[in-house]
Scaffold this motif. Structure first.
Motif, PDB file in Angstrom:
ATOM      1  N   ARG A   1       8.127   8.775  -8.514  1.00 18.68           N
ATOM      2  CA  ARG A   1       7.454   7.499  -8.264  1.00 18.68           C
ATOM      3  C   ARG A   1       8.447   6.342  -8.329  1.00 18.68           C
TER       4      ARG A   1
ATOM      5  N   ASN B   1       5.789  10.271  -4.630  1.00 20.72           N
ATOM      6  CA  ASN B   1       4.374   9.909  -4.708  1.00 20.72           C
ATOM      7  C   ASN B   1       4.179   8.400  -4.721  1.00 20.72           C
TER       8      ASN B   1
ATOM      9  N   THR C   1       1.974   3.564 -10.524  1.00 12.58           N
ATOM     10  CA  THR C   1       0.672   2.991 -10.901  1.00 12.58           C
ATOM     11  C   THR C   1       0.603   2.657 -12.386  1.00 12.58           C
TER      12      THR C   1
ATOM     13  N   GLY D   1       1.373   7.546  -0.049  1.00 14.59           N
ATOM     14  CA  GLY D   1       1.419   6.108  -0.231  1.00 14.59           C
ATOM     15  C   GLY D   1       2.750   5.512   0.176  1.00 14.59           C
TER      16      GLY D   1
ATOM     17  N   PRO E   1      -3.265   7.290   0.710  1.00 11.66           N
ATOM     18  CA  PRO E   1      -4.534   7.345  -0.015  1.00 11.66           C
ATOM     19  C   PRO E   1      -5.084   5.992  -0.439  1.00 11.66           C
ATOM     20  N   GLU E   2      -4.447   4.901  -0.029  1.00 11.73           N
ATOM     21  CA  GLU E   2      -4.801   3.582  -0.553  1.00 11.73           C
ATOM     22  C   GLU E   2      -6.280   3.243  -0.394  1.00 11.73           C
TER      23      GLU E   2
ATOM     24  N   ALA F   1      -8.862   5.110  -0.288  1.00 10.46           N
ATOM     25  CA  ALA F   1      -9.680   5.885  -1.222  1.00 10.46           C
ATOM     26  C   ALA F   1      -9.498   5.410  -2.660  1.00 10.46           C
ATOM     27  N   LEU F   2      -8.383   4.734  -2.930  1.00  8.99           N
ATOM     28  CA  LEU F   2      -8.099   4.241  -4.273  1.00  8.99           C
ATOM     29  C   LEU F   2      -8.493   2.780  -4.454  1.00  8.99           C
ATOM     30  N   GLY F   3      -9.050   2.173  -3.405  1.00  9.38           N
ATOM     31  CA  GLY F   3      -9.441   0.772  -3.479  1.00  9.38           C
ATOM     32  C   GLY F   3      -8.262  -0.178  -3.477  1.00  9.38           C
ATOM     33  N   MET F   4      -7.173   0.235  -2.840  1.00 13.28           N
ATOM     34  CA  MET F   4      -5.960  -0.582  -2.803  1.00 13.28           C
ATOM     35  C   MET F   4      -5.753  -1.119  -1.385  1.00 13.28           C
TER      36      MET F   4
ATOM     37  N   ALA G   1      -7.560   8.016   4.694  1.00 13.83           N
ATOM     38  CA  ALA G   1      -6.754   8.676   3.661  1.00 13.83           C
ATOM     39  C   ALA G   1      -6.537  10.159   3.964  1.00 13.83           C
TER      40      ALA G   1
END
Length: 232
Positions: free
Chosen positions: A30, A65, A69, A110, A134-135, A137-140, A166
């Motif tokens: 990350r 990844n 976060t 991401g 995946p943003e 789906a993650l609310g980003m 996503a």
């Protein structure tokens, strides 16, 4: 921590840690602050003597990844500066004065998926691993710079699907969608990446960097726009 290595006439940037398959402190590669610093310094070293093409890869389950976060949650007020730094990393890779090849050895999610798009040429491991954004789906949200990167570097239909659903793309799906140029078995992934890089080695030099900057000028301009400091 990420490190540089050399094989023949090709330089390789590994996003993991030398001597281990997985870095226990950062097994998903990350974008931690210290990780970003090491990658930035490695890229500056490559740019300072632009004579050898660059392969970007990793070991283990992940290419990268993406965003850290844990850092974002622990220091939400630092998010604008953090995203500006990620955007600057993308710009640095996009404008390197050497040919760049991403050998995607595992999951690229991401910002890690976006980092792969910054390379001039991409190969992805055929057997396993996904490329995904995946943003949603993650609310980003996708900041302007990232949206411009995806819109510029992907076919419109694929960018729309990837950003709005996503979806996880296998290597075969990523190749069919134009996300990567080749899907390659793991036993041949690095060898093929080195071959592609070596073929382009004669192009390395300041002129290539200038060509990239001019080619990608609108994208670079968007990546250089500071993330709003009022958005936390």
């Amino acid at each position: 921590m990420p490190f540089l290595s050399s094989v023949g006439d090709v330089t390789e940037l590994y996003l993991g840690t030398e001597g281990v398959e997985l870095d226990e402190s950062n097994p998903e590669n990350r974008f931690r602050l210290d990780w970003l610093t090491t990658v930035e310094e490695a890229l500056d070293e490559v740019a300072a003597e632009p004579t050898r093409p660059l392969v970007i890869t990793a070991t283990g389950k992940f290419f990268t990844n993406g965003l850290d976060t844990d850092h974002i949650l622990a220091a939400p007020k630092a998010l604008p500066e953090y995203l500006d730094r990620v955007h600057a990393l993308f710009s640095k890779v996009l404008t390197l004065p050497v040919p760049t090849v991403a050998a995607i050895n595992g999951h690229a999610f991401g910002a890690g998926a976006m980092l792969a798009l910054c390379a001039d040429y991409r190969l992805m491991r055929a057997e396993r691993g996904f490329w995904s954004l995946p943003e949603v789906a993650l609310g980003m949200p996708f900041p302007l710079g990232m949206s411009s990167l995806l819109r510029t570097r992907l076919p419109d239909q694929v960018a729309t699907e990837a950003m709005l659903t996503a979806r996880r793309y296998s290597a075969a799906d990523a190749h069919a969608g134009g996300i990567v140029e080749e899907a390659v078995g793991i036993d041949s992934l690095l060898a093929r990446a080195r071959e592609v890089a070596a073929e382009r080695a004669p192009l390395a030099g300041p002129n290539l960097g200038e060509v990239k900057r001019n080619l990608r000028q609108p994208l670079i301009a968007d990546l250089q726009i500071a993330y709003p400091r009022t958005v936390l």
